[in-house]
Design an enzyme around this catalytic site. Sequence first.
Site, PDB file in Angstrom:
ATOM      1  N   ASP A 132      12.558   7.431  10.072  1.00 45.96           N
ATOM      2  CA  ASP A 132      10.964   7.893  10.532  1.00 45.96           C
ATOM      3  C   ASP A 132      11.194   6.188  12.435  1.00 45.96           C
ATOM      4  OD1 ASP A 132       9.053   9.591  11.566  1.00 45.96           O
ATOM      5  OD2 ASP A 132       7.561   7.484  10.925  1.00 45.96           O
ATOM      6  N   THR A 139      10.364   4.458   6.634  1.00 48.29           N
ATOM      7  CA  THR A 139       9.957   4.956   7.536  1.00 48.29           C
ATOM      8  C   THR A 139       8.712   3.770   7.547  1.00 48.29           C
ATOM      9  OG1 THR A 139       8.418   5.563   5.216  1.00 48.29           O
ATOM     10  CG2 THR A 139       9.717   7.322   6.336  1.00 48.29           C
ATOM     11  N   SER A 140       9.492   2.288   7.323  1.00 52.01           N
ATOM     12  CA  SER A 140       8.877   1.268   7.805  1.00 52.01           C
ATOM     13  C   SER A 140       9.246   0.639   9.205  1.00 52.01           C
ATOM     14  CB  SER A 140       8.869   0.477   7.048  1.00 52.01           C
ATOM     15  OG  SER A 140       8.333  -1.250   6.712  1.00 52.01           O
ATOM     16  N   ARG A 141       9.818  -0.049   9.430  1.00 49.23           N
ATOM     17  CA  ARG A 141      10.650  -0.436  10.798  1.00 49.23           C
ATOM     18  C   ARG A 141      11.883  -0.805  10.718  1.00 49.23           C
ATOM     19  NH1 ARG A 141       6.749  -0.233  11.271  1.00 49.23           N
ATOM     20  NH2 ARG A 141       4.702  -0.740  11.903  1.00 49.23           N
ATOM     21  N   HIS A 182       8.833   8.044  14.753  1.00 44.07           N
ATOM     22  CA  HIS A 182       7.947   7.467  13.609  1.00 44.07           C
ATOM     23  C   HIS A 182       6.357   8.421  14.150  1.00 44.07           C
ATOM     24  CE1 HIS A 182       6.469   3.149  14.139  1.00 44.07           C
ATOM     25  NE2 HIS A 182       5.639   3.848  13.555  1.00 44.07           N
ATOM     26  N   GLN A 183       6.499   9.432  13.736  1.00 41.36           N
ATOM     27  CA  GLN A 183       5.244  10.256  13.248  1.00 41.36           C
ATOM     28  C   GLN A 183       4.734  10.329  11.872  1.00 41.36           C
ATOM     29  OE1 GLN A 183       7.519  14.329  13.676  1.00 41.36           O
ATOM     30  NE2 GLN A 183       5.878  14.243  12.693  1.00 41.36           N
ATOM     31  N   ALA A 184       5.484   8.939  10.991  1.00 39.73           N
ATOM     32  CA  ALA A 184       5.020   8.858   9.098  1.00 39.73           C
ATOM     33  C   ALA A 184       3.411   8.743   9.222  1.00 39.73           C
ATOM     34  CB  ALA A 184       5.312   8.293   8.599  1.00 39.73           C
ATOM     35  N   PHE A 185       2.609   8.262  10.305  1.00 35.46           N
ATOM     36  CA  PHE A 185       1.371   7.895  10.083  1.00 35.46           C
ATOM     37  C   PHE A 185       0.290   9.174  10.677  1.00 35.46           C
ATOM     38  CE2 PHE A 185       0.165   7.283  14.984  1.00 35.46           C
ATOM     39  CZ  PHE A 185       1.155   7.608  15.009  1.00 35.46           C
ATOM     40  N   GLU A 232      13.304   1.663  19.165  1.00 33.12           N
ATOM     41  CA  GLU A 232      12.994   3.015  18.750  1.00 33.12           C
ATOM     42  C   GLU A 232      11.862   3.133  20.492  1.00 33.12           C
ATOM     43  OE1 GLU A 232      10.445   3.004  15.221  1.00 33.12           O
ATOM     44  OE2 GLU A 232       9.862   2.781  16.532  1.00 33.12           O
ATOM     45  N   ARG A 249       0.326  -1.077   0.427  1.00 35.17           N
ATOM     46  CA  ARG A 249       0.071  -0.320   0.109  1.00 35.17           C
ATOM     47  C   ARG A 249       0.607   0.976  -0.010  1.00 35.17           C
ATOM     48  NH1 ARG A 249      -3.896  -3.458   3.537  1.00 35.17           N
ATOM     49  NH2 ARG A 249      -1.748  -3.233   5.017  1.00 35.17           N
ATOM     50  N   ILE A 250       2.445   1.366   0.866  1.00 35.04           N
ATOM     51  CA  ILE A 250       2.495   2.472   0.711  1.00 35.04           C
ATOM     52  C   ILE A 250       4.252   2.979  -0.404  1.00 35.04           C
ATOM     53  CG2 ILE A 250       4.372   3.391   2.571  1.00 35.04           C
ATOM     54  CD1 ILE A 250       2.204   1.896   4.764  1.00 35.04           C
TER      55      ILE A 250
HETATM   56  P1  NAI Z   1       1.860  -3.684   2.545  1.00 33.60           P
HETATM   57  O1  NAI Z   1       1.511  -5.075   3.576  1.00 33.60           O
HETATM   58  O2  NAI Z   1       0.395  -3.513   1.821  1.00 33.60           O
HETATM   59  O3  NAI Z   1       3.108  -3.920   2.122  1.00 33.60           O
HETATM   60  C1  NAI Z   1       4.250  -4.336   2.011  1.00 33.60           C
HETATM   61  C2  NAI Z   1       4.847  -4.868   0.952  1.00 33.60           C
HETATM   62  O4  NAI Z   1       6.157  -5.955   1.874  1.00 33.60           O
HETATM   63  C3  NAI Z   1       3.418  -5.861   0.360  1.00 33.60           C
HETATM   64  O5  NAI Z   1       4.154  -5.986  -0.983  1.00 33.60           O
HETATM   65  C4  NAI Z   1       4.409  -7.584   0.748  1.00 33.60           C
HETATM   66  O6  NAI Z   1       4.619  -7.901  -0.648  1.00 33.60           O
HETATM   67  C5  NAI Z   1       5.789  -6.821   1.255  1.00 33.60           C
HETATM   68  N1  NAI Z   1       7.083  -8.020   0.958  1.00 33.60           N
HETATM   69  C6  NAI Z   1       6.879  -8.373   1.735  1.00 33.60           C
HETATM   70  N2  NAI Z   1       8.352  -9.663   2.378  1.00 33.60           N
HETATM   71  C7  NAI Z   1       8.882  -8.651   1.406  1.00 33.60           C
HETATM   72  C8  NAI Z   1      10.094  -9.126   1.079  1.00 33.60           C
HETATM   73  N3  NAI Z   1      10.902 -10.207   1.538  1.00 33.60           N
HETATM   74  N4  NAI Z   1      10.915  -8.265   0.421  1.00 33.60           N
HETATM   75  C9  NAI Z   1       9.701  -7.607  -0.354  1.00 33.60           C
HETATM   76  N5  NAI Z   1       9.132  -7.228  -0.215  1.00 33.60           N
HETATM   77  C10 NAI Z   1       7.798  -7.512   0.962  1.00 33.60           C
HETATM   78  O7  NAI Z   1       2.034  -3.042   3.563  1.00 33.60           O
HETATM   79  P2  NAI Z   1       1.890  -1.577   3.856  1.00 33.60           P
HETATM   80  O8  NAI Z   1       1.104  -0.502   4.398  1.00 33.60           O
HETATM   81  O9  NAI Z   1       2.949  -0.690   2.884  1.00 33.60           O
HETATM   82  O10 NAI Z   1       3.165  -1.206   5.590  1.00 33.60           O
HETATM   83  C11 NAI Z   1       4.485  -1.460   5.203  1.00 33.60           C
HETATM   84  C12 NAI Z   1       5.008  -0.871   6.388  1.00 33.60           C
HETATM   85  O11 NAI Z   1       4.736   0.274   6.220  1.00 33.60           O
HETATM   86  C13 NAI Z   1       4.924  -1.608   7.054  1.00 33.60           C
HETATM   87  O12 NAI Z   1       6.143  -2.368   7.882  1.00 33.60           O
HETATM   88  C14 NAI Z   1       4.515  -1.296   7.829  1.00 33.60           C
HETATM   89  O13 NAI Z   1       4.524  -1.296   9.215  1.00 33.60           O
HETATM   90  C15 NAI Z   1       4.579  -0.164   7.834  1.00 33.60           C
HETATM   91  N6  NAI Z   1       4.672   1.050   8.426  1.00 33.60           N
HETATM   92  C16 NAI Z   1       4.948   2.925   9.234  1.00 33.60           C
HETATM   93  C17 NAI Z   1       4.377   4.041   9.405  1.00 33.60           C
HETATM   94  C18 NAI Z   1       5.225   5.315   9.976  1.00 33.60           C
HETATM   95  O14 NAI Z   1       4.124   5.897  10.946  1.00 33.60           O
HETATM   96  N7  NAI Z   1       6.084   4.766  10.243  1.00 33.60           N
HETATM   97  C19 NAI Z   1       2.824   3.841  10.218  1.00 33.60           C
HETATM   98  C20 NAI Z   1       2.230   2.574   8.383  1.00 33.60           C
HETATM   99  C21 NAI Z   1       2.947   1.527   8.602  1.00 33.60           C
END
Ligand code: NAI
Length: 341
Positions: A259, A233-235, A296-299, A264, A154-155
Amino acid sequence: MRIAIFSTKSYDRTFLERANARFGHDLVFFEPKLEAATARLAEGFPAICAFVNDVLDAEVLRLLAAGGTKIVALRAAGYNNVDLDVAAELGLAVVRVPAYSPHAVAEFTVGLLLALDRRIPRAWGRVRENNFALDGLIGHDLFGKTVGVIGTGRIGALVARAMRAGFGCTVLAHDRFETAELTALGVTYTNVDDLVARSDVISLHCPLTPETRHVIDAAAIARAKPGFLLVNTSRGALIDAEALVAGLKSGKIGGVALDVYEQEADLFFEDLSNEIIQDDVFQRLLTFPNVLITGHQAFFTEEALTAIAETTLGNVAEEAAGRVSANRVSAATGTAAGRRG
Ligand code: NAI
């Protein structure tokens, strides 16, 4: 339903109370983080609501169940802080908010990249001191550069599209699945090694799993283009923070915007301005002029907080009505996916 809400900040209260006009739950707000020492606050509450740094291990879940709790509602996407096997054993329903606003995170990612490369925070600091010199503020055009997006869910898909269609970058992507809409835009899927080797900018958007942990490590940094920019901005644990420090010290990395950070949980979401921070790696990262860190404020947008509050309270309403919420997480579907969003 009576819900004990842990780790409450003023904004949680605002958005949950606003959303609750539709649901009529009895919300009781607690500031402390949920952990073994505070679990008793939930005694007699059929539902609790927890955030990313709350502890939901076997001990806490047992205390909650013993106190009569039946529903654990996470106001977050990630659930790696929950022992799902024990929750299942205790008959606790665990619900979450799988998606709230990918736009919030994607837009913040692009903002961080621009702020990092064009040195906007440094520039603002100078201007506030009447220093209008431009030395040290030089950046790059993003147009024509190669941006590598790891994880096009999604992101990541929104970031890839913004960089390709908006900025005119060459976009390389890596994911387990290709998104046709992106390939139609001219995004090219490739393996991680190739993406890392060819990208001027690398942006991380995959979940944290055993496979993706430290996807950016010393070897990846060695393989990358000199001067590359890295945005996460992921983990936090997608990056080996010590390797990052080494890469910054050597000058191999052009800049880093984060982020999220591996450790953290001990830092973010709290005001620690009067504390001595014990994490030397984090403190070292803060000293580089080409590192930009946010907590961690991207959301953190009105839209995302509204969606989180509505979905969380809706999840509890579903479960309270005896139905299985579509957002229930089970041990069978559980993964080691990252700590939240
Ligand atoms: P999503 O589930 O829609 O997309 C994740 C993508 O990563 C999927 O397309 C999946 O197939 C792919 N993926 C899985 N394993 C993989 C690998 N080994 N190599 C490459 N790609 C792989 O998740 P979304 O919603 O896009 O979120 C992405 C990340 O952003 C998550 O880790 C989420 O926790 C983090 N996040 C961070 C926020 C923040 O405030 N900084 C807020 C919301 C989400």
